[in-house]
Design an enzyme around this catalytic site. Structure first.
Site, PDB file in Angstrom:
ATOM      1  CG  ASP A   1      -1.587  -1.336   1.238  1.00 45.71           C
ATOM      2  OD1 ASP A   1      -1.992  -2.012   0.554  1.00 45.71           O
ATOM      3  OD2 ASP A   1      -1.775  -1.469   2.682  1.00 45.71           O
TER       4      ASP A   1
ATOM      5  CD  GLU B   1      -8.499  -3.632  -0.960  1.00 45.43           C
ATOM      6  OE1 GLU B   1      -9.447  -4.125   0.026  1.00 45.43           O
ATOM      7  OE2 GLU B   1      -7.689  -4.462  -1.096  1.00 45.43           O
TER       8      GLU B   1
END
Length: 483
Positions: A36, A206
């Site tokens: 991420d 997401e």
């Protein structure tokens, strides 16, 4: 309040690296399991803030990495820890960095809440330096509940040209956007009085990320399952920071020759240029653990109409970062020093990448530094082990004895071809192999006329790397390109 002009002046002070086609010193570009990544340019350095890719209970801290050249990275451990956030206990995810008002803000998700009854969500921390330490700015989550079905995770913060800041976020297949007030620690409202606006595009899972370029707003997000090979990145374009966002295409996906599970991206555009890189995490081909995620970046380009073509995950390593992250050795002694990968004298020591190329072009600069044997490229290798010919695959090398040699190994050695060539110890030679189907061509220095041109269809795919036999050598500028 810091003006947009002041921010641009600070950004333009950053060094401008060349237009790399990928991480020239190799992907993963930093060591350790991370995911991420989000990016920022602070003063004269490029910064990456990732999630620590561990079990939920171990995700109690965030590290950061900075670089002046996108090649050599400095680790800044524990820039934020749960010790500085009273309500955060674990699952600290997806940091989003931004600078404003002379301070550095870091937005993060914590506790992986499953309902509004749980304590957690998206928080904001602040520091006086990019490397922290960051401390909780408000003593509670900024967003602490599900709105429009969006789990409060995976935030990204964006400041538009007019100074308005926005926060994009959302898991569980829903995405929201909200305005941030100029204090960067409270939410504003839209003209209709609402605080949250749902912007979920088709296919969204997401990891939203906002980018503005030439007056267009690009929303990127992740699709598929984060532990699976189908994790990927798609995007949309709009004329407004709040959409509507219509899915256009998938721009990053697994490559069965390079890596799987490529997703949850951010974008770094080098200030003062139109050079952009997509930063993301991915899973090496041999890894099955869902948390075996590592950081990578590749070049991202734009077509004349502003749309984004698919990103190619490239394989390169110039060893300028003096590390060998991503390489695995089988015998011999190996060190990265002076911008080269050096192999001590051994009888068959090899070092391989975790790739699985079939039809490809393999390049490396090879310098035989001592010994009567040879050094060169391994390709289409499987079942590697310590031992002179302990692998199944091909090898092309050069020797000071005056030969270019090509052969295959299968726990024994079969020479396929050899031709004479002057090779002086200490002289760098560019070695190239073109392997397409059963066609095998070996070039040395002259990349138009092959020294060896033969056929052998014994091995069709496998790992790439370098090897020495009865020699010591230095390798540089390795690249593998699919054909």
């Amino acid at each position: 309040m810091q003006t947009i002009a002041a921010i641009l002046v600070a950004l333009l002070a950053a060094p401008v690296p060349p237009g790399y086609s990928t991480a020239e010193a190799g992907n993963p570009f930093v060591d350790g399991r991370y995911a991420d990544p989000d990016v920022a340019v602070y003063n004269d350095r490029y910064w990456v803030f990732p999630t620590s890719s561990r079990s939920y209970a171990e995700q109690t801290y965030l590290d950061a990495f900075s670089s002046a050249d996108l090649v050599t990275w400095t680790k800044h451990p524990n820039v934020l820890t749960t010790a500085n956030v009273s309500w955060a206990k674990y699952a600290v995810w997806a940091p989003a960095p931004i600078q404003r008002n002379g301070r550095y803000y870091l937005y993060f998700a914590a506790n992986d809440i499953q309902s509004n009854a749980a304590l957690g969500g998206i928080g904001v921390a602040v520091a006086d330096r990019p490397e922290g330490p960051y401390v909780d700015a408000i003593g509670r989550p900024l967003i602490d509940r599900f709105v429009n079905g969006a789990q409060p995770i995976d935030q990204d913060v964006f400041i538009d040209d007019d100074g308005q800041a926005y926060i994009y976020y959302g898991g569980w297949g829903h995405a929201n956007v909200a305005k941030l007030n100029s204090d960067m620690t409270s939410l504003g409202s839209f003209a209709d009085g609402s605080v949250y606006r749902e912007i979920t595009p088709a296919g969204y899972v997401e990891g939203p990320q906002m980018l503005k370029r030439d007056g267009k707003y690009y929303l990127m997000w992740s699709e598929g399952g984060w532990t699976g090979p189908d994790y990927s990145v798609a995007y949309a374009m709009a004329d407004s920071p709040t959409g509507p966002f219509r899915r256009l295409d998938k721009i990053l996906a697994q490559d069965a020759a390079v890596a799987r599970g490529a997703g949850h991206n951010s974008v770094l555009t080098i200030p003062g240029t139109d050079t952009s890189y997509i930063f993301y995490h991915r899973r090496p081909l041999s890894e099955t653990d869902g948390n075996a995620r590592y950081l990578a970046y590749d070049r991202m380009t734009f077509r004349p109409d502003g749309t984004i073509p698919p990103v190619t995950m490239l394989v390169k390593d110039n060893f300028d970062d003096t590390n060998t992250i991503g390489w695995k050795t089988y015998g011999g002694t190996w060190t990265a020093t002076g911008g080269q990968y050096r192999a001590g004298h051994s009888y068959g020591g090899k070092s391989l990448l975790d790739d699985n190329h079939s039809n490809a072009v393999y390049d490396a600069d090879v310098t035989v530094t001592s010994g009567a044997g040879d050094a060169g490229l391994v390709f289409r290798a499987t079942a590697p082990a310590v031992g002179t010919d302990s692998y199944r695959g091909y090898y092309a090398g050069i020797t000071p004895a005056g030969r270019v040699v090509l052969g295959r190994a299968n726990n024994n050695w079969t020479q396929l071809a050899a031709v004479p060539m002057t090779v002086t110890p200490g002289t760098r030679h560019h070695l190239r192999v073109e392997a397409v189907g059963a066609s095998l061509k070996v070039f040395v220095d002259d990349l138009t006329t092959p020294k060896i041109n033969t056929t052998d269809g014994t091995f069709t795919a496998g790992a790439s790397g370098v090897r020495v036999y009865n020699a010591a050598a230095a390798f540089d500028n390795l690249a593998v390109t699919s054909r």
